[in-house]
Design a protein around this motif. Sequence first.
Motif, PDB file in Angstrom:
ATOM      1  N   GLY A 217       3.442   4.177  -6.747  1.00 51.68           N
ATOM      2  CA  GLY A 217       2.871   5.433  -7.203  1.00 51.68           C
ATOM      3  C   GLY A 217       1.853   5.960  -6.206  1.00 51.68           C
ATOM      4  N   GLU A 218       1.723   7.280  -6.141  1.00 55.65           N
ATOM      5  CA  GLU A 218       0.816   7.871  -5.156  1.00 55.65           C
ATOM      6  C   GLU A 218      -0.639   7.478  -5.419  1.00 55.65           C
ATOM      7  OE1 GLU A 218       1.449  12.024  -4.661  1.00 55.65           O
ATOM      8  OE2 GLU A 218      -0.317  12.301  -3.399  1.00 55.65           O
ATOM      9  N   SER A 219      -1.035   7.449  -6.672  1.00 57.96           N
ATOM     10  CA  SER A 219      -2.425   7.075  -6.979  1.00 57.96           C
ATOM     11  C   SER A 219      -2.675   5.608  -6.635  1.00 57.96           C
ATOM     12  CB  SER A 219      -2.729   7.344  -8.446  1.00 57.96           C
ATOM     13  OG  SER A 219      -1.844   6.600  -9.268  1.00 57.96           O
ATOM     14  N   HIS A 220      -1.655   4.799  -6.838  1.00 57.94           N
ATOM     15  CA  HIS A 220      -1.785   3.385  -6.475  1.00 57.94           C
ATOM     16  C   HIS A 220      -1.985   3.238  -4.964  1.00 57.94           C
ATOM     17  CE1 HIS A 220       0.089  -0.930  -6.617  1.00 57.94           C
ATOM     18  NE2 HIS A 220      -1.210  -0.942  -6.396  1.00 57.94           N
ATOM     19  N   VAL A 221      -1.279   4.055  -4.210  1.00 55.03           N
ATOM     20  CA  VAL A 221      -1.430   4.011  -2.756  1.00 55.03           C
ATOM     21  C   VAL A 221      -2.856   4.388  -2.370  1.00 55.03           C
ATOM     22  CG1 VAL A 221      -0.720   5.110  -0.590  1.00 55.03           C
ATOM     23  CG2 VAL A 221       1.001   4.397  -2.254  1.00 55.03           C
TER      24      VAL A 221
ATOM     25  N   ARG B 185      -0.001  -6.458   2.435  1.00 55.99           N
ATOM     26  CA  ARG B 185       0.022  -5.127   1.826  1.00 55.99           C
ATOM     27  C   ARG B 185      -1.042  -4.216   2.438  1.00 55.99           C
ATOM     28  NH1 ARG B 185       3.895  -2.701  -0.346  1.00 55.99           N
ATOM     29  NH2 ARG B 185       4.096  -3.593  -2.409  1.00 55.99           N
ATOM     30  N   SER B 186      -2.251  -4.766   2.641  1.00 56.13           N
ATOM     31  CA  SER B 186      -3.319  -3.956   3.234  1.00 56.13           C
ATOM     32  C   SER B 186      -2.944  -3.530   4.645  1.00 56.13           C
ATOM     33  CB  SER B 186      -4.631  -4.753   3.258  1.00 56.13           C
ATOM     34  OG  SER B 186      -5.052  -5.058   1.947  1.00 56.13           O
ATOM     35  N   ARG B 187      -2.380  -4.464   5.402  1.00 57.56           N
ATOM     36  CA  ARG B 187      -1.995  -4.161   6.791  1.00 57.56           C
ATOM     37  C   ARG B 187      -0.903  -3.078   6.810  1.00 57.56           C
ATOM     38  NH1 ARG B 187      -1.586  -9.475   8.584  1.00 57.56           N
ATOM     39  NH2 ARG B 187       0.614  -9.476   8.073  1.00 57.56           N
ATOM     40  N   GLU B 188       0.017  -3.188   5.879  1.00 53.57           N
ATOM     41  CA  GLU B 188       1.115  -2.230   5.819  1.00 53.57           C
ATOM     42  C   GLU B 188       0.586  -0.832   5.490  1.00 53.57           C
ATOM     43  OE1 GLU B 188       5.505  -3.484   4.483  1.00 53.57           O
ATOM     44  OE2 GLU B 188       4.084  -3.322   2.844  1.00 53.57           O
TER      45      GLU B 188
ATOM     46  N   LYS C 147     -11.773  -3.585   3.443  1.00 53.21           N
ATOM     47  CA  LYS C 147     -11.542  -4.917   4.031  1.00 53.21           C
ATOM     48  C   LYS C 147     -11.634  -4.850   5.544  1.00 53.21           C
ATOM     49  CE  LYS C 147      -8.406  -6.482   0.368  1.00 53.21           C
ATOM     50  NZ  LYS C 147      -6.993  -6.795   0.020  1.00 53.21           N
ATOM     51  N   LEU C 148     -11.063  -3.792   6.113  1.00 50.26           N
ATOM     52  CA  LEU C 148     -11.134  -3.634   7.568  1.00 50.26           C
ATOM     53  C   LEU C 148     -12.584  -3.464   8.010  1.00 50.26           C
ATOM     54  CD1 LEU C 148      -9.388  -3.229  10.171  1.00 50.26           C
ATOM     55  CD2 LEU C 148      -9.482  -0.781   9.703  1.00 50.26           C
ATOM     56  N   GLN C 149     -13.326  -2.716   7.240  1.00 49.27           N
ATOM     57  CA  GLN C 149     -14.749  -2.504   7.556  1.00 49.27           C
ATOM     58  C   GLN C 149     -15.499  -3.831   7.519  1.00 49.27           C
ATOM     59  OE1 GLN C 149     -16.709  -0.060   4.657  1.00 49.27           O
ATOM     60  NE2 GLN C 149     -18.642   0.068   5.815  1.00 49.27           N
ATOM     61  N   ALA C 150     -15.230  -4.628   6.506  1.00 47.59           N
ATOM     62  CA  ALA C 150     -15.904  -5.927   6.403  1.00 47.59           C
ATOM     63  C   ALA C 150     -15.516  -6.828   7.566  1.00 47.59           C
ATOM     64  CB  ALA C 150     -15.538  -6.589   5.078  1.00 47.59           C
ATOM     65  N   GLY C 151     -14.241  -6.786   7.946  1.00 48.58           N
ATOM     66  CA  GLY C 151     -13.793  -7.624   9.056  1.00 48.58           C
ATOM     67  C   GLY C 151     -14.410  -7.195  10.375  1.00 48.58           C
ATOM     68  N   LEU C 152     -14.470  -5.914  10.608  1.00 46.24           N
ATOM     69  CA  LEU C 152     -15.055  -5.433  11.864  1.00 46.24           C
ATOM     70  C   LEU C 152     -16.556  -5.694  11.894  1.00 46.24           C
ATOM     71  CD1 LEU C 152     -13.149  -2.048  12.266  1.00 46.24           C
ATOM     72  CD2 LEU C 152     -13.024  -4.011  13.791  1.00 46.24           C
TER      73      LEU C 152
END
Lengths: 169, 205
Positions: free
Chosen positions: A146-150, A121-124, A160-165
């Motif tokens: 929902g837009e707020s959920h997005v 889901r995060s990657r998508e 998560k991407l920040q932590a991975g990098l």
Amino acid sequence: MPQTGAPQDFASVYDRYFARVYGFVRSQVGDPAAADDVVSRIFERVLERLASFDPARGAFESWLFAVARNAVRDHFRSRRQPLWDGAGDDPPSREPAMDERLVAAEERHRLLLVLRSLDERSREVLGLKFQAGLNNRQIAEVLDLGESHVGVLVYRAVKKLQAGLGGLP
Amino acid sequence: MTDPADRFEADLEAFLAGRPLPPGADEAALAVAARLAQADLAAESRVRHSLRARLLARQARPSLLERLWPLRLPAGLAAACAAAALLLVLMRPRSPQAPLLPAPPDVIQPAAPAAPAAKPLRVRRSRPVAPAPEALARSPFVSIPAASPFETHGKVRAGHPFVTVAGRRTRTAHGQAVVWELEHATVRLEERPVRIEELFVKPVL
């Protein structure tokens, strides 16, 4: 070409959206050759269905990336493997970059390496937001959320991407 | 705007547009998002130009229907052709019927006592089965002596299919049996114990 209209010219659709479609697909698929294959199928479908696109049913970009997302899912379903387990990928290069092209390639490789470690889901969401260039409302249409959920999903995925990098050299 | 996700979204728009960020913005996370947004993943594609040429060529090529359209027939002639094709299909000859099996060997044994008649079976017409003679010669199987004779009521013409007139289920001393009344014969299929020697031919050198 209006984003919500019904484009008739396939060539202009291709030229306008190829990089964004490929970027989204490549962020989901771990192999550039497989990404080429999936993108080919996406634009074949677009060519077949462009005339039947109905702008009354939604924005063109939402339709296009819904087609792209379905093609990605079909790809993994046909291969009967989980969405991008990263198997077979090379580790990121530790060699110093010699020119701008190599720097860009190295940057791509690092980003893709971390992307593959994220959940589907995060990657998508990251692919649709930052490679496809969709706004949260359009992502909500593609993912049927929902837009707020997005917005929450994007924020969490970026962290998560920040932590991975941060864990990469 | 207190939700971190909402604030991040607002800050992201400002960051990507090059506007100044408000105090307290998560600049590290915004920088990561910008890195992903600026990464040109499409540079890895090997089909970008060839795919475009292929799809545009396909778009320019008329479909089969469009190519055949100039050859379209007048409505009356097309209807006549369709009727002729339908007639040919209906008049197609059936597949040739295979000849009947040769007469079975002498398998007559004393008839079992007549079992009480049961309710009649509804048996459909069937085609004769005729394996090739050479296949029969090689077969390891032999006919099992039946408990009742294969009764014929006339000459069965070669190549003529069996026609079932009636059928019924009965019981014998060993189990059930089914009797078919054909036009020229009566055939009985029954359950009974057999020995292995009755099933296979023992080759003798």
